[in-house]
Design a protein around this motif. Structure first.
Motif, PDB file in Angstrom:
ATOM      1  N   HIS A 168       0.795  -1.233   0.000  1.00  0.00           N
ATOM      2  CA  HIS A 168       0.000   0.000   0.000  1.00  0.00           C
ATOM      3  C   HIS A 168       0.829   1.284   0.000  1.00  0.00           C
ATOM      4  O   HIS A 168       0.522   2.226  -0.692  1.00  0.00           O
ATOM      5  CB  HIS A 168      -0.957   0.008   1.194  1.00  0.00           C
ATOM      6  CG  HIS A 168      -2.201  -0.778   0.943  1.00  0.00           C
ATOM      7  ND1 HIS A 168      -2.190  -2.131   0.716  1.00  0.00           N
ATOM      8  CD2 HIS A 168      -3.496  -0.401   0.869  1.00  0.00           C
ATOM      9  CE1 HIS A 168      -3.440  -2.548   0.518  1.00  0.00           C
ATOM     10  NE2 HIS A 168      -4.238  -1.508   0.606  1.00  0.00           N
ATOM     11  N   ILE A 180       1.086  -6.286  -5.404  1.00  0.00           N
ATOM     12  CA  ILE A 180      -0.167  -6.005  -4.706  1.00  0.00           C
ATOM     13  C   ILE A 180      -0.746  -7.345  -4.250  1.00  0.00           C
ATOM     14  O   ILE A 180      -0.781  -8.303  -5.021  1.00  0.00           O
ATOM     15  CB  ILE A 180      -1.170  -5.281  -5.618  1.00  0.00           C
ATOM     16  CG1 ILE A 180      -0.567  -3.980  -6.161  1.00  0.00           C
ATOM     17  CG2 ILE A 180      -2.470  -4.997  -4.881  1.00  0.00           C
ATOM     18  CD1 ILE A 180      -1.414  -3.309  -7.239  1.00  0.00           C
ATOM     19  N   ASP A 226      -8.347  -5.599   3.707  1.00  0.00           N
ATOM     20  CA  ASP A 226      -8.428  -4.757   2.517  1.00  0.00           C
ATOM     21  C   ASP A 226      -9.700  -5.118   1.762  1.00  0.00           C
ATOM     22  O   ASP A 226      -9.938  -6.290   1.477  1.00  0.00           O
ATOM     23  CB  ASP A 226      -7.207  -5.012   1.614  1.00  0.00           C
ATOM     24  CG  ASP A 226      -7.218  -4.073   0.432  1.00  0.00           C
ATOM     25  OD1 ASP A 226      -6.485  -3.083   0.472  1.00  0.00           O
ATOM     26  OD2 ASP A 226      -7.982  -4.328  -0.519  1.00  0.00           O
ATOM     27  N   HIS A 284     -10.704  -4.902  -1.214  1.00  0.00           N
ATOM     28  CA  HIS A 284     -10.671  -5.511  -2.554  1.00  0.00           C
ATOM     29  C   HIS A 284     -10.235  -6.975  -2.553  1.00  0.00           C
ATOM     30  O   HIS A 284      -9.934  -7.545  -3.610  1.00  0.00           O
ATOM     31  CB  HIS A 284      -9.840  -4.659  -3.504  1.00  0.00           C
ATOM     32  CG  HIS A 284     -10.512  -3.347  -3.759  1.00  0.00           C
ATOM     33  ND1 HIS A 284     -10.180  -2.210  -3.070  1.00  0.00           N
ATOM     34  CD2 HIS A 284     -11.555  -3.021  -4.548  1.00  0.00           C
ATOM     35  CE1 HIS A 284     -10.980  -1.234  -3.448  1.00  0.00           C
ATOM     36  NE2 HIS A 284     -11.819  -1.685  -4.337  1.00  0.00           N
ATOM     37  N   SER A 313      -3.062  -0.894 -10.277  1.00  0.00           N
ATOM     38  CA  SER A 313      -3.942  -1.323  -9.188  1.00  0.00           C
ATOM     39  C   SER A 313      -4.350  -2.790  -9.311  1.00  0.00           C
ATOM     40  O   SER A 313      -4.126  -3.432 -10.337  1.00  0.00           O
ATOM     41  CB  SER A 313      -5.210  -0.464  -9.081  1.00  0.00           C
ATOM     42  OG  SER A 313      -6.218  -0.953  -9.925  1.00  0.00           O
ATOM     43  N   CYS A 314      -4.997  -3.282  -8.244  1.00  0.00           N
ATOM     44  CA  CYS A 314      -5.439  -4.672  -8.235  1.00  0.00           C
ATOM     45  C   CYS A 314      -6.637  -4.886  -9.143  1.00  0.00           C
ATOM     46  O   CYS A 314      -7.065  -6.010  -9.367  1.00  0.00           O
ATOM     47  CB  CYS A 314      -5.763  -5.115  -6.808  1.00  0.00           C
ATOM     48  SG  CYS A 314      -7.007  -4.107  -6.005  1.00  0.00           S
ATOM     49  N   CYS A 371       0.645  -0.359  -4.894  1.00  0.00           N
ATOM     50  CA  CYS A 371      -0.694   0.222  -5.049  1.00  0.00           C
ATOM     51  C   CYS A 371      -0.637   1.607  -5.690  1.00  0.00           C
ATOM     52  O   CYS A 371      -1.541   2.029  -6.398  1.00  0.00           O
ATOM     53  CB  CYS A 371      -1.385   0.315  -3.698  1.00  0.00           C
ATOM     54  SG  CYS A 371      -1.768  -1.298  -2.993  1.00  0.00           S
ATOM     55  N   CYS A 409      -3.358   4.416  -6.903  1.00  0.00           N
ATOM     56  CA  CYS A 409      -4.709   3.942  -6.602  1.00  0.00           C
ATOM     57  C   CYS A 409      -5.214   4.581  -5.322  1.00  0.00           C
ATOM     58  O   CYS A 409      -6.371   4.957  -5.228  1.00  0.00           O
ATOM     59  CB  CYS A 409      -4.753   2.422  -6.467  1.00  0.00           C
ATOM     60  SG  CYS A 409      -6.360   1.832  -5.936  1.00  0.00           S
ATOM     61  N   LEU A 410      -4.337   4.715  -4.334  1.00  0.00           N
ATOM     62  CA  LEU A 410      -4.759   5.373  -3.100  1.00  0.00           C
ATOM     63  C   LEU A 410      -3.777   6.423  -2.622  1.00  0.00           C
ATOM     64  O   LEU A 410      -4.007   7.047  -1.589  1.00  0.00           O
ATOM     65  CB  LEU A 410      -5.079   4.353  -1.983  1.00  0.00           C
ATOM     66  CG  LEU A 410      -3.973   3.901  -1.021  1.00  0.00           C
ATOM     67  CD1 LEU A 410      -4.565   3.192   0.159  1.00  0.00           C
ATOM     68  CD2 LEU A 410      -2.935   3.098  -1.701  1.00  0.00           C
ATOM     69  N   ASN A 449     -10.084   1.624  -8.915  1.00  0.00           N
ATOM     70  CA  ASN A 449     -11.454   1.255  -8.560  1.00  0.00           C
ATOM     71  C   ASN A 449     -12.243   2.284  -7.766  1.00  0.00           C
ATOM     72  O   ASN A 449     -13.404   2.104  -7.510  1.00  0.00           O
ATOM     73  CB  ASN A 449     -11.409  -0.049  -7.769  1.00  0.00           C
ATOM     74  CG  ASN A 449     -10.305  -0.004  -6.726  1.00  0.00           C
ATOM     75  OD1 ASN A 449     -10.208   0.959  -5.969  1.00  0.00           O
ATOM     76  ND2 ASN A 449      -9.447  -1.006  -6.707  1.00  0.00           N
ATOM     77  N   ARG A 459      -9.023  10.597  -3.357  1.00  0.00           N
ATOM     78  CA  ARG A 459      -8.501   9.235  -3.329  1.00  0.00           C
ATOM     79  C   ARG A 459      -7.092   9.175  -3.938  1.00  0.00           C
ATOM     80  O   ARG A 459      -6.226   8.465  -3.479  1.00  0.00           O
ATOM     81  CB  ARG A 459      -9.446   8.318  -4.104  1.00  0.00           C
ATOM     82  CG  ARG A 459      -8.929   6.906  -4.349  1.00  0.00           C
ATOM     83  CD  ARG A 459      -9.051   6.040  -3.130  1.00  0.00           C
ATOM     84  NE  ARG A 459      -8.605   4.679  -3.418  1.00  0.00           N
ATOM     85  CZ  ARG A 459      -8.648   3.680  -2.540  1.00  0.00           C
ATOM     86  NH1 ARG A 459      -9.094   3.880  -1.323  1.00  0.00           N
ATOM     87  NH2 ARG A 459      -8.227   2.486  -2.868  1.00  0.00           N
TER      88      ARG A 459
END
Ligand code: SF4
Lengths: 196, 473
Positions: free
Chosen positions: B64, B108, B129, B131, B346-347, B407, B410-411, B429, B435
């Motif tokens: 992350h 990830i 998490d 996801h 990202s995942c 990650c 993504c975040l 996502n 975000r």
């Protein structure tokens, strides 16, 4: 984690009528870097509460001394998004013990119960009524009675009952958590694992 | 005989005990952990004098907060470094398998689980998490948990959960050209809303789903949580078995045959009951993009931003707040809007098929001048393949910047942040406010759409660029 027992909570409220308040608003990801649980309350709603210079933003409810209390009342679908328990910790750490909304995201609800925050789901109509009452009089009190499973707007006397799983309810009343329960089951779990 | 859904079959096989009028004690087969949601769980575990009951059932990786440049060096950011070091210490102490930064299988958590074959049909899988739902693509019950529950899994390999209700989403028909699994899921969320799956576990079915590759299925299951559902799964089939065969932790020899025989039984019985059923026609699905601040606010790229009238029960004020944040007007077209960043990773869409799709699309072209383009592979394995297949050269020639796995944007817990006010079209996502960095404006889309946007510099339907460019995923 052990937390304070929850019985009856009577308090003024902090209103946040926004819908879909997601966990990235409750606590932005960049504040998740701690390795301990304390102190997240300082960054609760960080980007709504402070500007990029770290100055409090006027107009955000946590910066408005008119509204205080241990109950946060929020628009529907509160707590959507990530599984970060930090969101619940931040709310608890800031001093809230109860969050009221007409709809909660699943994981948030679970996390809240696990850290000693009571999520109370009310009807959309009652939620509106609470917002109106608080707007009229910021000193309006809500009373949340866990044993009777009722939430009452003291100003009008209007009351609703709310749902909570009996097991979770007992935990909240006693300040227990699931780990206590699971540890007692260890032998059964070990046998179960062997059979797999 | 009682008719059961796939979900029932797996769930019921994992119930150690049902608490009267309470939740089930659910046994967890596999537990993934990462650096951000595990340290407090370890700390509390220790405070209570407990240990990790089955360390071999947990697998760890830092993803992350890790930098995506200079992973060979010590992490500069002090707090991130502390979290990663704490993860290393805890794994050492409790004997947990760690795929550390720079190692062969780092990445990830939701990308490496399937790659290693740790994720298998019929399992219960959890991770701190949301996801974690990604792993449902294999016909597993997989969902995100909070840190208190991470501690429970350490101490007892169980969590306590009430059994969710069941919803089936069936999508039949054939997808049009240029339409990907990301478009399917953005379409479904736009129909069901960002909260419409709350309280449910989803099963995806229908010919449009079964014809997808494993990676495309993962994209779909990944975003189940964006409807509020705990997770979503897809019945395992030959595609699943072919993917798993020969993976590091997949069974082999006789054990493989036994496993496949069992996996084949993992499907919903005809006539089994779902509380809710939705049916969609694949022919209705077109390239999608989000315009607001939750993943339910999605439209076809060719459509205009909805006016308040057609909202899914949302109030006007929250809707307006979302549009104001994005700097958009109700009723205007989304196509042609200027974009500043594109992010592939990202995942959700950071696997090799995604990178292939983007590379095929941009081959021989140049990104637009106003675009900063980041590609962040989901894992070391993906990165390696991208190099071997020559995709990295193609992408670099087109002006993309390749970063190391994690990650990332993504975040935006590391330095990969979209600046305030800038627009990013992203394969990730979540388009929540901030975000991808404080003030960042995120539009979610498929890798193909992101590739098209990178070339034109504005929001573009990928089908409008030469048909020959489609990767056809
Ligand atoms: S890539 Fe994004 S969604 Fe996936 S695990 Fe990382 S932060 Fe979560």
């Amino acid at each position: 984690m052990a937390y304070d027992k929850f019985n009856v909570l009577s308090s003024t409220v902090v209103p946040l009528p926004t819908e879909n308040v997601d966990t990235d608003q409750i606590i932005p990801a960049r504040f998740l870097k701690a390795t301990e649980r304390e102190g997240f309350g300082d960054n609760l709603f960080r980007d709504w509460r402070y500007d990029s210079e770290g100055q409090p933003k006027k107009g955000f409810v946590l910066n408005d001394p008119t509204y205080q209390g241990k109950i946060l009342v929020a628009g529907k679908n509160f707590g959507s998004g990530s599984s970060r328990e930090h969101a619940a910790w931040a709310i608890y750490d800031y001093g809230f013990r109860c969050v009221v909304s007409s709809f909660f995201a699943d994981i948030f609800k679970n996390n809240a119960l696990n850290v000693g925050i009571l999520p109370v789901t009310v009807s959309p109509e009652f939620l509106d009524e609470i917002f109106e009452a608080v707007e009229k009089d910021p000193n309006t009190n809500l009373e949340v009675d866990l044993k009777r499973q009722t939430i009452t707007l003291l100003a009008t006397g209007k009351s609703e009952s709310f749902d909570i799983n009996p097991y979770k309810k007992a935990n909240m009343q006693n300040g227990f958590d699931d780990i206590d329960y699971l540890l007692n089951l260890k032998e059964e779990i070990v046998d179960f694992e062997k059979s797999r | 005989m009682e008719k059961k859904t796939l979900f029932d079959k797996i769930w019921d096989a994992h119930v150690v005990k049902s608490v009267e009028k309470g939740p089930d004690v659910l046994f967890i087969d596999k537990h993934f952990i990462h650096e951000v949601t595990s340290p407090v769980a370890f700390l509390n575990l220790e405070k209570r004098g407990n240990s990790v009951l089955f360390p071999e059932r947990t697998i760890a990786t830092p993803d992350h907060n890790v930098p995506t440049e200079g992973q060979e060096q010590t992490i500069k950011d002090k707090l991130s470094r502390m979290q990663v070091e704490r993860l290393r210490e805890n794994c050492r102490k409790y004997g947990i398998e760690l795929h550390d930064l720079g190692s062969e299988h780092h990445g990830i958590v939701h990308v490496i689980g399937p790659e290693l074959g740790v994720t298998q049909p019929g399992m219960t899988i959890v991770c701190g998490d949301s996801h974690t739902s990604t792993h449902g693509a294999f016909g597993a019950i997989a969902f995100g948990i909070g840190t208190s529950e991470v501690e429970m899994v350490f101490a007892s390999q169980c969590i306590m959960q009430a059994k969710p209700k069941k919803m089936r989403i069936t999508i039949d028909g054939e997808l049009g050209e240029g339409v990907t699994s990301k478009d399917i899921i953005l379409y479904v969320i736009s129909k069901i809303s960002a909260s419409g799956g709350t309280g449910y576990f989803l099963e995806y079915a229908g010919s449009a789903i079964t014809s997808l590759s494993m990676e495309a299925r993962m994209t779909i299951c990944n975003m189940s949580i964006e409807m509020g559902a705990r997770g979503g799964l897809i019945a395992p089939d030959e595609t699943t078995f072919a993917y798993l065969k020969g993976k590091k932790y997949s069974p082999s020899g006789k054990a493989w045959d036994d496993a496949v025989a069992y996996w084949k039984s993992l499907k919903t019985d005809e006539g089994a009951d779902f509380e809710v059923e939705h049916h969609f026609d694949a022919a209705d699905i077109e390239p999608m993009i989000t315009y607001g601040t939750n993943p339910g606010m999605g439209i076809k790229i060719k459509e205009n931003i909805p006016t308040g009238a057609d909202l899914l029960g949302s109030n006007k004020k929250s809707y307006q707040q979302a549009l104001d944040y994005m700097g958009f007007q109700a009723g205007e077209p989304i196509k042609g809007k200027k974009v500043d960043y594109v992010f592939v990773g990202s995942c959700t869409n950071g696997r090799i098929e995604d990178i292939r799709a983007v590379a095929n699309f941009v081959k021989g072209k140049q990104k637009a001048e106003n675009i900063t383009a980041w590609i962040v592979p989901g894992s070391k394995e993906v990165e390696k393949l991208a190099h071997e297949e020559g995709l990295v050269d193609i992408l670099k020639a087109a002006g993309f910047e390749l970063r190391q796995p994690g990650c990332s944007a993504c975040l935006a817990m590391n330095d990969d942040k979209i600046p305030a006010g800038k627009y990013a079209v992203s394969t990730s996502n979540r388009n929540f406010e901030g975000r991808q960095g404080p003030g960042a404006r995120t539009l979610l889309a498929s890798p193909l759409t992101v590739a098209a946007v990178a070339i034109t510099g504005v929001i573009t339907d990928p089908r409008e660029l030469a048909v020959a460019d489609y990767a056809g995923v």
